[in-house]
Design a protein around this motif. Structure first.
Motif, PDB file in Angstrom:
ATOM      1  N   GLU A 169     -11.540   5.064  -0.698  1.00 40.20           N
ATOM      2  CA  GLU A 169     -11.391   5.393  -2.167  1.00 40.20           C
ATOM      3  C   GLU A 169     -11.539   7.044  -2.444  1.00 40.20           C
ATOM      4  O   GLU A 169     -10.860   7.809  -2.926  1.00 40.20           O
ATOM      5  CB  GLU A 169     -12.224   4.788  -3.290  1.00 40.20           C
ATOM      6  N   ARG A 170     -12.326   7.506  -1.639  1.00 44.06           N
ATOM      7  CA  ARG A 170     -12.806   8.944  -1.820  1.00 44.06           C
ATOM      8  C   ARG A 170     -11.877   9.808  -1.051  1.00 44.06           C
ATOM      9  O   ARG A 170     -11.620  11.271  -1.660  1.00 44.06           O
ATOM     10  CB  ARG A 170     -14.280   9.318  -1.161  1.00 44.06           C
ATOM     11  N   SER A 171     -11.246   9.525   0.198  1.00 45.61           N
ATOM     12  CA  SER A 171     -10.526  10.334   0.948  1.00 45.61           C
ATOM     13  C   SER A 171      -9.014   9.716   1.246  1.00 45.61           C
ATOM     14  O   SER A 171      -8.261  10.047   2.306  1.00 45.61           O
ATOM     15  CB  SER A 171     -11.217  10.490   2.345  1.00 45.61           C
ATOM     16  N   TYR A 172      -8.689   8.998   0.205  1.00 44.12           N
ATOM     17  CA  TYR A 172      -7.127   8.572   0.178  1.00 44.12           C
ATOM     18  C   TYR A 172      -6.161   9.489   0.521  1.00 44.12           C
ATOM     19  O   TYR A 172      -5.103   9.445   1.158  1.00 44.12           O
ATOM     20  CB  TYR A 172      -6.955   7.647  -0.925  1.00 44.12           C
ATOM     21  N   TYR A 184      -2.627   3.835   3.985  1.00 40.21           N
ATOM     22  CA  TYR A 184      -1.305   3.139   3.346  1.00 40.21           C
ATOM     23  C   TYR A 184       0.133   4.493   3.227  1.00 40.21           C
ATOM     24  O   TYR A 184       1.050   4.169   3.241  1.00 40.21           O
ATOM     25  CB  TYR A 184      -1.499   2.680   1.921  1.00 40.21           C
ATOM     26  N   ASN A 185      -0.648   5.556   3.676  1.00 34.30           N
ATOM     27  CA  ASN A 185       0.166   6.728   3.916  1.00 34.30           C
ATOM     28  C   ASN A 185       0.954   6.697   5.153  1.00 34.30           C
ATOM     29  O   ASN A 185       1.826   7.672   5.377  1.00 34.30           O
ATOM     30  CB  ASN A 185      -0.393   8.088   3.537  1.00 34.30           C
ATOM     31  N   GLU A 186       0.412   6.041   6.390  1.00 34.39           N
ATOM     32  CA  GLU A 186       0.766   6.070   7.496  1.00 34.39           C
ATOM     33  C   GLU A 186       1.333   4.659   8.386  1.00 34.39           C
ATOM     34  O   GLU A 186       0.853   4.529   9.524  1.00 34.39           O
ATOM     35  CB  GLU A 186      -0.282   6.925   8.275  1.00 34.39           C
ATOM     36  N   VAL A 187       1.826   3.889   7.199  1.00 36.24           N
ATOM     37  CA  VAL A 187       2.293   2.452   7.811  1.00 36.24           C
ATOM     38  C   VAL A 187       3.412   2.428   8.729  1.00 36.24           C
ATOM     39  O   VAL A 187       4.350   3.146   8.393  1.00 36.24           O
ATOM     40  CB  VAL A 187       2.339   1.693   6.861  1.00 36.24           C
ATOM     41  N   GLY A 273       6.541  12.603   4.909  1.00 38.87           N
ATOM     42  CA  GLY A 273       5.902  11.200   4.724  1.00 38.87           C
ATOM     43  C   GLY A 273       6.641  10.317   5.636  1.00 38.87           C
ATOM     44  O   GLY A 273       7.445  10.678   6.519  1.00 38.87           O
ATOM     45  N   MET A 274       6.559   8.997   5.693  1.00 43.91           N
ATOM     46  CA  MET A 274       6.960   7.956   6.343  1.00 43.91           C
ATOM     47  C   MET A 274       8.356   7.259   5.746  1.00 43.91           C
ATOM     48  O   MET A 274       8.395   7.303   4.376  1.00 43.91           O
ATOM     49  CB  MET A 274       6.087   6.865   6.444  1.00 43.91           C
ATOM     50  N   VAL A 275       9.363   7.454   6.448  1.00 40.06           N
ATOM     51  CA  VAL A 275      10.514   6.891   6.103  1.00 40.06           C
ATOM     52  C   VAL A 275      11.180   5.705   6.844  1.00 40.06           C
ATOM     53  O   VAL A 275      10.772   5.444   8.064  1.00 40.06           O
ATOM     54  CB  VAL A 275      11.792   8.029   6.203  1.00 40.06           C
ATOM     55  N   LYS A 307       0.456  -2.319  10.174  1.00 42.26           N
ATOM     56  CA  LYS A 307      -0.338  -1.287  11.118  1.00 42.26           C
ATOM     57  C   LYS A 307       0.098   0.060  10.863  1.00 42.26           C
ATOM     58  O   LYS A 307       1.341   0.461  10.340  1.00 42.26           O
ATOM     59  CB  LYS A 307       0.340  -1.830  12.469  1.00 42.26           C
ATOM     60  N   ASP A 308      -1.045   0.938  10.839  1.00 43.94           N
ATOM     61  CA  ASP A 308      -0.835   2.278  10.527  1.00 43.94           C
ATOM     62  C   ASP A 308      -0.979   3.038  12.030  1.00 43.94           C
ATOM     63  O   ASP A 308      -0.885   2.396  13.100  1.00 43.94           O
ATOM     64  CB  ASP A 308      -1.724   2.688   9.620  1.00 43.94           C
ATOM     65  N   MET A 309      -0.614   4.542  11.826  1.00 45.47           N
ATOM     66  CA  MET A 309      -0.594   5.364  12.935  1.00 45.47           C
ATOM     67  C   MET A 309      -1.855   5.230  13.508  1.00 45.47           C
ATOM     68  O   MET A 309      -1.807   5.783  14.791  1.00 45.47           O
ATOM     69  CB  MET A 309      -0.067   6.677  12.533  1.00 45.47           C
TER      70      MET A 309
END
Length: 402
Positions: A169-172, A184-187, A273-275, A307-309
Motif C-alpha cells: 500500500e505504501r509503495s504501489y 498490478y502494474n506489471e502483470v 505501461g503494459m499493453v 503473474k507479474d514481471m
C-alpha cells in the motif's frame, strides 16, 4: 519465534477490559472451510480485525503466502469498537489457525441437521459468537444451540509474521520491492477460469507425482487450415499444464470453451505501461508449493490467475457460502516462480516433445485488426469430451491426459 501473552481476560484488579470486537453468525461450515484453507500454508496466522471485516494471513518461509478476507456481511452482527480513540482503525493478533479450524470442523460434524425419526432432542441451528477484549486477552469463540452452549478461548500472541500488503500500500506507485505480493502494474498474463475443473487438474498433477509444473499460456493469432487453403483468422486461447516428475513429462490441456476458460490475456511492457498482446508464455513452478492451494480451490467457484514481471504468481479465489446475500470470501495465494528451464522449454519445444500435430499456422498481425474474432468459426474441443458417458468404463483414479 513467538512471544505468548497471558490469556487472562481480566485486568490486575479483576475487572474485565472493555470489548473491542464482537460478531455473530450461523455460517459455521463456511468459516471452518476457509480456516482450513490456511492450514496447508501455515499453522499460525496473523488476524486483522477492522470495520471492513476479518483478514487472515499465513506465510511459509517467504516463498508462498495466503490471505483470506471475510466481509462483514457474512455475520449476523459485526461490531468494531474504537473506544475513546478514533485513531484505531484495526487490531492485529496472531492465533493458532490450525487449532481454531479443528474446533470449527468438530462443531460442524456434531451439529448436522437432525432427521425427524432420529432419537434425542432437536439441537436446532448452531450459532457462533466471537468476542475479543484487546491485547493480552484470548480470542473467544462461543457455540450455542437449543441444548448446550460452549465457550472456547484461543491464546493470542505476538509473532514475527510480516504483512507484505502494508508495504504494498505504501509503495504501489513506485518501483520498490514490497515482498511477495502481485504488482498490478506489471502483470504479464491474466486468466479467469472455473475452479472445479482447475481442482481436477491439480489433483491429477498430484497423482502423477509432479515435481516441476510448467504453465503454458497462449493466445496466438492463427489461421484455419494450412497453406493456400488457410481459412479465416482467430485467436487460439490455450492453457496447458505440463508435469515433470519421476514418470517423465505429462501434459494436461484445460478445456478452452468460453464458459470454462472465461478470460485469457497476455501483456508486454511498452512505453507508458503494459499493453495487451498475442503470443505465448511458459513459466515454471515447484508443485509441492503450489499444491498447498488445493483445498482453497476446492471451496471456490471462480479462479483468477495472474503473474507479474518479478515472477510472483497470484491465484485469487472467490468462495461462496450458503447465504445468498453474501458476496463471497476472497482467498489470495501468492508464490514465486521457480528457477527452472521454463525459459528454454517454450511452447514449441513442448509441442515437439509431445509430437503435437499442428493444424494452424501463426500470424503476427496486430491484434486490433481482430476485434470481431469471436464471430469467426473456431476449432475447439467440446466440454462433452471431458464428461463420462453411460456405457464407458469408469476412470479408476487414473488422470486423464490430453
Amino acid at each position: 519465534m513467538s512471544l505468548f501473552v497471558d490469556s487472562s481476560q481480566h485486568d490486575s484488579d479483576g475487572t474485565t477490559p472493555p470489548k473491542v470486537f464482537s460478531a455473530s453468525t450461523t455460517q459455521i461450515s463456511h468459516l471452518a472451510d476457509v480456516l482450513s484453507s490456511v492450514v496447508p500454508v501455515s499453522s499460525q496466522a496473523l488476524m486483522i480485525l477492522s470495520p471492513k471485516g476479518i483478514t487472515l494471513y499465513g506465510d511459509y518461509n517467504h516463498i508462498c503466502n495466503i490471505q483470506v478476507s471475510l466481509d462483514p456481511s457474512l455475520f449476523t452482527s459485526f461490531n468494531f469498537y474504537a473506544g475513546n480513540s478514533q485513531e484505531i482503525e484495526e487490531l492485529r493478533l496472531c492465533i493458532d489457525v490450525k487449532l481454531m479450524a479443528d474446533c470449527f470442523n468438530t462443531v460442524v460434524l456434531t451439529s448436522k441437521p437432525k432427521k425427524t425419526a432420529a432419537p434425542g432432542p432437536d439441537t436446532g441451528e448452531t450459532k457462533c459468537y466471537i468476542n475479543y477484549h484487546g491485547e493480552g486477552t484470548p480470542f473467544v469463540v462461543e457455540f450455542e444451540d437449543n441444548v448446550l452452549s460452549e465457550s472456547l478461548e484461543f491464546s493470542t500472541f505476538y509473532s514475527d509474521i510480516s504483512y507484505p500488503y502494508d508495504a504494498w500500500e505504501r509503495s504501489y506507485d513506485v518501483d520498490d520491492d514490497y515482498g511477495l505480493v502481485l504488482n498490478y502494474n506489471e502483470v504479464q498474463f491474466e486468466v479467469i477460469l472455473k475452479s472445479d475443473i482447475f481442482f481436477q487438474v491439480l489433483r491429477d498433477l498430484e497423482l502423477v507425482n509432479t515435481v516441476d509444473l510448467f504453465l503454458i499460456v497462449s493466445n496466438e493469432v492463427k489461421y484455419l487450415g494450412n497453406g493456400n487453403k488457410a481459412g479465416p483468422k482467430f485467436i487460439d486461447n490455450s492453457l496447458q499444464f505440463v508435469s515433470k516428475g519421476f514418470m517423465g513429462h505429462s501434459k494436461l490441456m484445460y478445456p478452452p470453451e468460453k464458459s470454462i476458460l472465461e478470460k485469457l490475456n497476455l501483456y508486454e511492457p511498452r512505453e507508458g505501461g503494459m499493453v495487451e498482446t498475442n503470443g505465448s508464455m511458459t513459466t515454471g513452478y515447484n508443485y509441492n508449493i503450489l499444491k498447498n492451494v488445493q483445498k482453497a480451490v476446492k471451496l471456490s467457484s471462480k479462479c483468477k490467475i495472474r503473474k507479474d514481471m518479478a515472477g510472483t504468481l497470484s491465484i485469487q479465489l472467490l468462495c461462496r457460502s450458503s447465504m445468498n446475500s453474501y458476496s463471497g470470501t476472497l482467498i489470495t495465494f501468492n508464490m514465486m516462480e521457480a528457477s527452472t528451464d521454463a525459459g528454454v522449454l517454450t511452447k514449441s519445444k513442448f509441442n515437439e516433445m509431445f509430437d503435437d500435430d499442428y493444424q494452424f499456422r501463426g500470424d503476427d498481425t496486430e491484434m486490433n485488426e481482430y476485434q470481431d474474432l469471436d464471430k469467426m468459426p473456431k476449432p475447439t474441443m467440446s466440454y462433452d469430451m471431458f464428461q463420462h458417458k453411460e456405457g464407458e468404463e469408469e476412470n479408476q483414479g487414473v488422470p486423464l491426459f490430453f
